[in-house]
Motif scaffolding. Structure first.
Motif, mmCIF file in Angstrom:
data_model
loop_
_atom_site.group_PDB
_atom_site.id
_atom_site.type_symbol
_atom_site.label_atom_id
_atom_site.label_comp_id
_atom_site.label_asym_id
_atom_site.label_seq_id
_atom_site.Cartn_x
_atom_site.Cartn_y
_atom_site.Cartn_z
ATOM 1 N N SER A 63 0.829 -1.160 0.112
ATOM 2 C CA SER A 63 -0.145 -0.033 -0.090
ATOM 3 C C SER A 63 0.845 1.184 -0.123
ATOM 4 O O SER A 63 0.396 2.112 -0.576
ATOM 5 C CB SER A 63 -0.924 -0.052 1.243
ATOM 6 N N GLU A 64 1.971 1.385 0.707
ATOM 7 C CA GLU A 64 3.017 2.364 0.836
ATOM 8 C C GLU A 64 3.493 2.589 -0.550
ATOM 9 O O GLU A 64 3.567 3.770 -1.066
ATOM 10 C CB GLU A 64 3.948 2.103 2.067
ATOM 11 N N SER A 110 1.101 4.277 -2.822
ATOM 12 C CA SER A 110 0.698 5.499 -2.291
ATOM 13 C C SER A 110 1.997 6.641 -3.064
ATOM 14 O O SER A 110 1.994 7.644 -3.208
ATOM 15 C CB SER A 110 0.545 5.853 -0.992
ATOM 16 N N THR A 114 -1.142 -3.434 -7.421
ATOM 17 C CA THR A 114 -2.471 -3.842 -7.323
ATOM 18 C C THR A 114 -2.694 -5.336 -7.260
ATOM 19 O O THR A 114 -3.298 -5.826 -6.304
ATOM 20 C CB THR A 114 -3.517 -2.911 -8.341
ATOM 21 N N SER A 126 7.732 8.754 2.185
ATOM 22 C CA SER A 126 6.882 8.938 3.207
ATOM 23 C C SER A 126 7.049 7.667 4.420
ATOM 24 O O SER A 126 6.319 7.535 4.967
ATOM 25 C CB SER A 126 5.541 9.188 2.965
ATOM 26 N N ASP A 183 4.048 7.993 -8.360
ATOM 27 C CA ASP A 183 3.328 8.996 -9.290
ATOM 28 C C ASP A 183 3.321 8.510 -10.520
ATOM 29 O O ASP A 183 4.050 8.401 -11.422
ATOM 30 C CB ASP A 183 4.314 10.270 -9.222
#
Length: 161
Positions: free
Chosen positions: A74-75, A78, A96, A158, A81
């Motif tokens: 998931s990270e 996110s 995915t 992040s 880009d």
């Protein structure tokens, strides 16, 4: 007189405290590419541990590893880009698919499915390692964001922990 009398610490930090301090410092000084390599390394470790736990019949422990692996994917999703470079939508598709396979492996308690997730991650991890060290990547579709050339932006870093 004791060591404390002279202002010296009387207790040494525990090994785990020192290790945590080193890990935190190392994350703070890592480049985005190095952070991604670490993410992939942890993802590979989670998948390997989950498979071993599944094979041993310890489904709760396997689930913990697979849930952590899902969080990493998931990270990665996110951070990507998809408008920054032409390979990003394909990489997002891989992420995915990988996420859904990790969920399925967890629900089915299937070590073979978990192992197949590891085989998906391995070439991506290798590509990132090569990119982070300035090497070239053999698979254009697996070329991660950020390493790499002027047309590929660095990921949004992040990730923590």
């Amino acid at each position: 007189m004791s060591a404390a009398t002279f202002g010296f610490a009387t207790a040494r930090p525990t090994t785990s405290a020192a290790r945590n301090r080193f890990a935190t410092q190392s994350l703070e000084t890592a480049t985005p590419a190095q952070l991604l390599v670490r993410l992939y390394e942890r993802l590979q470790l989670d998948i390997a541990r989950a498979e071993a736990e599944q094979r041993a019949g310890r489904h709760t422990a396997a689930s913990e590893q697979l849930v952590h692996a899902q969080a990493i994917v998931s990270e990665l999703m996110s951070m990507l880009d998809v408008d920054a470079w032409s390979g990003a939508p394909q990489l997002l598709s891989i992420y995915t698919f990988l996420f859904s396979e990790l969920v399925a492996a967890n629900l089915s308690h299937d070590p073979a499915k978990t192992s197949s997730c590891g085989r998906i991650v391995a070439p991506l991890a290798d590509a990132w390692r090569q990119a982070a060290t300035g090497g070239t990547t053999p698979v254009a579709a697996a070329t991660p964001v950020g390493s790499l050339g002027t047309d590929v932006p660095a990921p949004r870093a992040s990730f923590v922990g």
